[in-house]
Design a protein around this motif. Structure first.
Motif, PDB file in Angstrom:
ATOM      1  N   ILE A  18       0.814  -1.223   0.000  1.00 36.79           N
ATOM      2  CA  ILE A  18       0.000   0.000   0.000  1.00 36.79           C
ATOM      3  C   ILE A  18       0.844   1.269   0.000  1.00 36.79           C
ATOM      4  CG2 ILE A  18      -1.678   1.360   1.315  1.00 36.79           C
ATOM      5  CD1 ILE A  18      -2.910  -1.293   2.228  1.00 36.79           C
ATOM      6  N   PRO A  19       1.771   1.460   0.965  1.00 38.05           N
ATOM      7  CA  PRO A  19       2.548   2.709   0.936  1.00 38.05           C
ATOM      8  C   PRO A  19       3.480   2.803  -0.264  1.00 38.05           C
ATOM      9  CG  PRO A  19       3.428   1.216   2.596  1.00 38.05           C
ATOM     10  CD  PRO A  19       2.124   0.629   2.139  1.00 38.05           C
ATOM     11  N   VAL A  20       3.924   1.669  -0.787  1.00 40.60           N
ATOM     12  CA  VAL A  20       4.816   1.698  -1.950  1.00 40.60           C
ATOM     13  C   VAL A  20       4.083   2.249  -3.171  1.00 40.60           C
ATOM     14  CG1 VAL A  20       6.124   0.276  -3.572  1.00 40.60           C
ATOM     15  CG2 VAL A  20       6.287  -0.179  -1.121  1.00 40.60           C
ATOM     16  N   LEU A  21       2.886   1.753  -3.439  1.00 43.74           N
ATOM     17  CA  LEU A  21       2.139   2.213  -4.611  1.00 43.74           C
ATOM     18  C   LEU A  21       1.576   3.621  -4.414  1.00 43.74           C
ATOM     19  CD1 LEU A  21       0.206  -0.986  -5.777  1.00 43.74           C
ATOM     20  CD2 LEU A  21       2.390  -0.063  -6.567  1.00 43.74           C
ATOM     21  N   VAL A  22       1.058   3.910  -3.224  1.00 42.98           N
ATOM     22  CA  VAL A  22       0.559   5.264  -2.949  1.00 42.98           C
ATOM     23  C   VAL A  22       1.702   6.269  -3.055  1.00 42.98           C
ATOM     24  CG1 VAL A  22      -0.440   6.783  -1.199  1.00 42.98           C
ATOM     25  CG2 VAL A  22      -1.345   4.477  -1.516  1.00 42.98           C
ATOM     26  N   GLY A  23       2.858   5.900  -2.502  1.00 48.18           N
ATOM     27  CA  GLY A  23       4.024   6.777  -2.590  1.00 48.18           C
ATOM     28  C   GLY A  23       4.466   7.003  -4.019  1.00 48.18           C
ATOM     29  N   TYR A  81       4.939  10.718  -8.544  1.00 49.23           N
ATOM     30  CA  TYR A  81       4.707  11.047  -9.949  1.00 49.23           C
ATOM     31  C   TYR A  81       3.965  12.377 -10.085  1.00 49.23           C
ATOM     32  CZ  TYR A  81       2.801  11.311 -14.569  1.00 49.23           C
ATOM     33  OH  TYR A  81       2.453  11.778 -15.806  1.00 49.23           O
ATOM     34  N   LEU A  82       2.941  12.576  -9.267  1.00 48.95           N
ATOM     35  CA  LEU A  82       2.175  13.820  -9.352  1.00 48.95           C
ATOM     36  C   LEU A  82       3.018  15.026  -8.947  1.00 48.95           C
ATOM     37  CD1 LEU A  82      -1.296  12.684  -7.950  1.00 48.95           C
ATOM     38  CD2 LEU A  82      -0.624  13.065 -10.333  1.00 48.95           C
ATOM     39  N   ILE A  83       3.915  14.830  -7.980  1.00 49.09           N
ATOM     40  CA  ILE A  83       4.843  15.908  -7.623  1.00 49.09           C
ATOM     41  C   ILE A  83       5.709  16.256  -8.822  1.00 49.09           C
ATOM     42  CG2 ILE A  83       6.875  16.482  -6.231  1.00 49.09           C
ATOM     43  CD1 ILE A  83       5.633  14.890  -3.952  1.00 49.09           C
ATOM     44  N   ALA A  84       6.212  15.228  -9.503  1.00 47.99           N
ATOM     45  CA  ALA A  84       7.058  15.444 -10.684  1.00 47.99           C
ATOM     46  C   ALA A  84       6.281  16.112 -11.805  1.00 47.99           C
ATOM     47  CB  ALA A  84       7.635  14.114 -11.154  1.00 47.99           C
ATOM     48  N   ALA A  85       5.031  15.676 -11.990  1.00 48.67           N
ATOM     49  CA  ALA A  85       4.221  16.218 -13.086  1.00 48.67           C
ATOM     50  C   ALA A  85       3.931  17.700 -12.904  1.00 48.67           C
ATOM     51  CB  ALA A  85       2.914  15.435 -13.197  1.00 48.67           C
ATOM     52  N   VAL A 116      12.470   9.566 -10.613  1.00 46.47           N
ATOM     53  CA  VAL A 116      13.334   8.411 -10.376  1.00 46.47           C
ATOM     54  C   VAL A 116      12.873   7.648  -9.142  1.00 46.47           C
ATOM     55  CG1 VAL A 116      15.681   7.686  -9.769  1.00 46.47           C
ATOM     56  CG2 VAL A 116      15.333   9.413 -11.539  1.00 46.47           C
ATOM     57  N   ALA A 117      12.578   8.394  -8.063  1.00 45.05           N
ATOM     58  CA  ALA A 117      12.120   7.744  -6.831  1.00 45.05           C
ATOM     59  C   ALA A 117      10.793   7.023  -7.050  1.00 45.05           C
ATOM     60  CB  ALA A 117      11.984   8.776  -5.715  1.00 45.05           C
ATOM     61  N   GLY A 118       9.881   7.646  -7.780  1.00 48.12           N
ATOM     62  CA  GLY A 118       8.596   7.010  -8.066  1.00 48.12           C
ATOM     63  C   GLY A 118       8.759   5.774  -8.929  1.00 48.12           C
ATOM     64  N   CYS A 145      -3.376  14.161 -19.574  1.00 51.00           N
ATOM     65  CA  CYS A 145      -3.051  15.498 -19.071  1.00 51.00           C
ATOM     66  C   CYS A 145      -1.924  16.157 -19.845  1.00 51.00           C
ATOM     67  CB  CYS A 145      -2.682  15.417 -17.595  1.00 51.00           C
ATOM     68  SG  CYS A 145      -4.042  14.829 -16.561  1.00 51.00           S
ATOM     69  N   LYS A 146      -1.292  15.388 -20.749  1.00 52.16           N
ATOM     70  CA  LYS A 146      -0.188  15.904 -21.565  1.00 52.16           C
ATOM     71  C   LYS A 146       0.937  16.442 -20.696  1.00 52.16           C
ATOM     72  CE  LYS A 146      -3.207  17.100 -25.444  1.00 52.16           C
ATOM     73  NZ  LYS A 146      -3.664  18.162 -26.357  1.00 52.16           N
ATOM     74  N   THR A 147       1.340  15.634 -19.646  1.00 56.27           N
ATOM     75  CA  THR A 147       2.438  16.059 -18.767  1.00 56.27           C
ATOM     76  C   THR A 147       3.680  15.302 -19.125  1.00 56.27           C
ATOM     77  OG1 THR A 147       1.733  14.400 -17.148  1.00 56.27           O
ATOM     78  CG2 THR A 147       0.922  16.643 -16.859  1.00 56.27           C
TER      79      THR A 147
END
Length: 207
Positions: A149-154, A159-163, A175-177, A205-207
């Protein structure tokens, strides 16, 4: 009368983000410890296999069970192997590991919910996770889903932070994601399909 009425939820939402996370983790830890005290758990079925594999890894033995090397995904036994290498197997060690995982899960769930929605939604999400029966009842067992759970949620949060970051600032969370998704595939191979959701989101979203 209304001016002196006390609203627990209003009081809790007045806490800072740090204080809220600390409070909810403490409450969750107490709930899981009490559950373990009332309903102690011994590893059976898949849990027994993961414990066995983790103990073998901690002793430097071959990753082998049931006549095969490849049947059991290695991600979760790797984690158990590290735990058992330092402290050995015990019910207390298993509970302590899962409580630590619970704390990490609260942090990433809060972070993702806050990023996607808002602080209020993040607090609701952490409350639901804390009291979710399947989650706190599994806190004293060797279950790979608890770790997944925390691995996939993280991974999604990163990814959203990167986007939403500038070109160069997105490298580290990407890279971390990606590493988190890769490790998630070692915990549960079916989670490789999870990557398709991120790809669809990125294309949409074209990110």
């Amino acid at each position: 009368i209304n001016s002196i009425s006390f609203s627990p939820w209003r009081f809790l939402t007045s806490l800072s983000k740090r204080d809220w996370i600390i409070l909810i983790v403490i409450v969750g830890c107490i709930l899981r410890v009490v559950w373990d005290a009332i309903f102690p758990s011994l590893p059976t079925s898949d849990a027994a296999t993961y414990v066995d594999l983790g103990q073998k890894l901690s002793r430097g033995e071959t990753y082998f069970v049931g006549g095969t090397y490849a049947y059991w995904p290695p991600g979760y036994p790797f984690l158990l192997g590290v735990l058992y290498y330092f402290v050995g197997y015990s019910e207390a060690a298993m509970l302590a590991l899962n409580i630590f995982i619970y704390g990490v899960t609260i942090w990433v769930v809060y972070g993702l919910a806050e990023h996607v929605l808002d602080d209020y939604s993040a607090r609701v999400a952490t409350v639901l996770l804390t009291i979710w029966p399947n989650h706190f009842m599994a806190a004293n067992g060797a279950t790979k889903e608890y770790f997944l759970i925390p691995v996939l949620v993280g991974a999604v949060w990163l990814y959203l932070i990167a986007a939403n970051s500038t070109r160069w600032k997105r490298i580290i969370p990407l890279v971390a994601g990606g590493m988190a998704l890769g490790y998630g595939a070692l915990i549960q191979p079916g989670s490789m399909l999870f990557i398709s959701a991120i790809i669809i989101y990125a294309l949409t979203c074209k990110t």
